[in-house]
Motif scaffolding. Structure first.
Motif, PDB file in Angstrom:
ATOM      1  N   ALA A  64       4.386   5.304  -5.711  1.00  0.00           N
ATOM      2  CA  ALA A  64       4.302   5.214  -7.172  1.00  0.00           C
ATOM      3  C   ALA A  64       3.331   6.251  -7.723  1.00  0.00           C
ATOM      4  CB  ALA A  64       3.877   3.807  -7.588  1.00  0.00           C
ATOM      5  N   GLY A  65       2.218   6.449  -7.010  1.00  0.00           N
ATOM      6  CA  GLY A  65       1.249   7.463  -7.439  1.00  0.00           C
ATOM      7  C   GLY A  65       1.850   8.846  -7.472  1.00  0.00           C
ATOM      8  N   GLN A  66       2.670   9.149  -6.502  1.00  0.00           N
ATOM      9  CA  GLN A  66       3.340  10.450  -6.491  1.00  0.00           C
ATOM     10  C   GLN A  66       4.328  10.568  -7.642  1.00  0.00           C
ATOM     11  OE1 GLN A  66       5.133  10.778  -2.613  1.00  0.00           O
ATOM     12  NE2 GLN A  66       3.479  12.093  -1.885  1.00  0.00           N
ATOM     13  N   SER A  67       5.039   9.493  -7.919  1.00  0.00           N
ATOM     14  CA  SER A  67       6.026   9.505  -8.997  1.00  0.00           C
ATOM     15  C   SER A  67       5.347   9.713 -10.348  1.00  0.00           C
ATOM     16  CB  SER A  67       6.828   8.207  -9.012  1.00  0.00           C
ATOM     17  OG  SER A  67       7.552   8.069  -7.817  1.00  0.00           O
ATOM     18  N   ILE A  68       4.195   9.072 -10.534  1.00  0.00           N
ATOM     19  CA  ILE A  68       3.468   9.186 -11.806  1.00  0.00           C
ATOM     20  C   ILE A  68       2.996  10.621 -12.026  1.00  0.00           C
ATOM     21  CG2 ILE A  68       1.320   8.521 -12.981  1.00  0.00           C
ATOM     22  CD1 ILE A  68       1.741   5.700 -11.773  1.00  0.00           C
ATOM     23  N   THR A  69       2.503  11.243 -10.960  1.00  0.00           N
ATOM     24  CA  THR A  69       2.009  12.618 -11.093  1.00  0.00           C
ATOM     25  C   THR A  69       3.139  13.636 -11.074  1.00  0.00           C
ATOM     26  OG1 THR A  69       1.688  12.831  -8.691  1.00  0.00           O
ATOM     27  CG2 THR A  69      -0.209  12.082 -10.002  1.00  0.00           C
ATOM     28  N   GLU A  96       2.387   1.778  -3.385  1.00  0.00           N
ATOM     29  CA  GLU A  96       1.414   2.306  -4.349  1.00  0.00           C
ATOM     30  C   GLU A  96       1.282   3.822  -4.205  1.00  0.00           C
ATOM     31  OE1 GLU A  96      -2.263   0.120  -4.027  1.00  0.00           O
ATOM     32  OE2 GLU A  96      -1.262  -1.779  -4.491  1.00  0.00           O
ATOM     33  N   ARG A  97       1.292   4.297  -2.977  1.00  0.00           N
ATOM     34  CA  ARG A  97       1.222   5.750  -2.758  1.00  0.00           C
ATOM     35  C   ARG A  97       2.462   6.449  -3.295  1.00  0.00           C
ATOM     36  NH1 ARG A  97      -0.555   7.751   2.940  1.00  0.00           N
ATOM     37  NH2 ARG A  97      -0.413   9.711   1.804  1.00  0.00           N
ATOM     38  N   GLU A 134       0.835  -1.207   0.000  1.00  0.00           N
ATOM     39  CA  GLU A 134       0.000   0.000   0.000  1.00  0.00           C
ATOM     40  C   GLU A 134       0.868   1.255   0.000  1.00  0.00           C
ATOM     41  OE1 GLU A 134      -2.541  -0.393   3.424  1.00  0.00           O
ATOM     42  OE2 GLU A 134      -3.602  -2.105   2.564  1.00  0.00           O
TER      43      GLU A 134
END
Length: 128
Positions: free
Chosen positions: A81-86, A78-79, A75
């Protein structure tokens, strides 16, 4: 006292280390359960069998803790990774706080597991 700065790459690195440690614990628990199976066939004494059951229960509980820790790491990853994507370079204070809390959980579990292993090895020395 200086505050620790946690970058996503450093948290990820620590997660990788923790995952390896948890995987090692899982393998050890399999080995320990195999030892229990061997002992069950050797002993009929009720006290020894009660101790075997105790360790079996402890290993089951610890296996559940490992699964919970692995899920928490995923989890958290995933957070990150979400920051990296944005493309967010800002440090997520809540994420860093959770990471430090999780680090403390891992360290506590490390101590609990080490004590369990020590007791189990003493048990094995006595009954193997």
């Amino acid at each position: 006292m200086e505050k620790e700065v946690l970058y996503n790459s450093n948290m990820h690195f620590e997660h990788v280390q923790w995952k390896r440690e948890l995987a090692f614990w899982e393998d050890e628990l399999k080995s320990f359960n195999n030892r229990l199976s061997e002992l069950v066939t050797r002993w009929t004494d009720k006290d020894v069998l009660a101790q075997l059951e105790h360790y079996q229960n402890e290993f089951i509980l610890h296996g559940g803790v490992i699964e919970d820790l692995q899920e928490s790491i995923e989890e958290h990853e995933e957070r990150i990774a979400g920051q990296s994507i944005t493309g967010e370079d800002a440090i997520d204070v809540q994420l860093a706080k959770q990471h430090v809390e999780f680090r403390n959980k891992i360290e506590t579990q490390r101590e609990i597991y080490a004590e369990l292993k020590k007791q189990f090895f003493r048990f094995l020395e006595k009954y193997m």
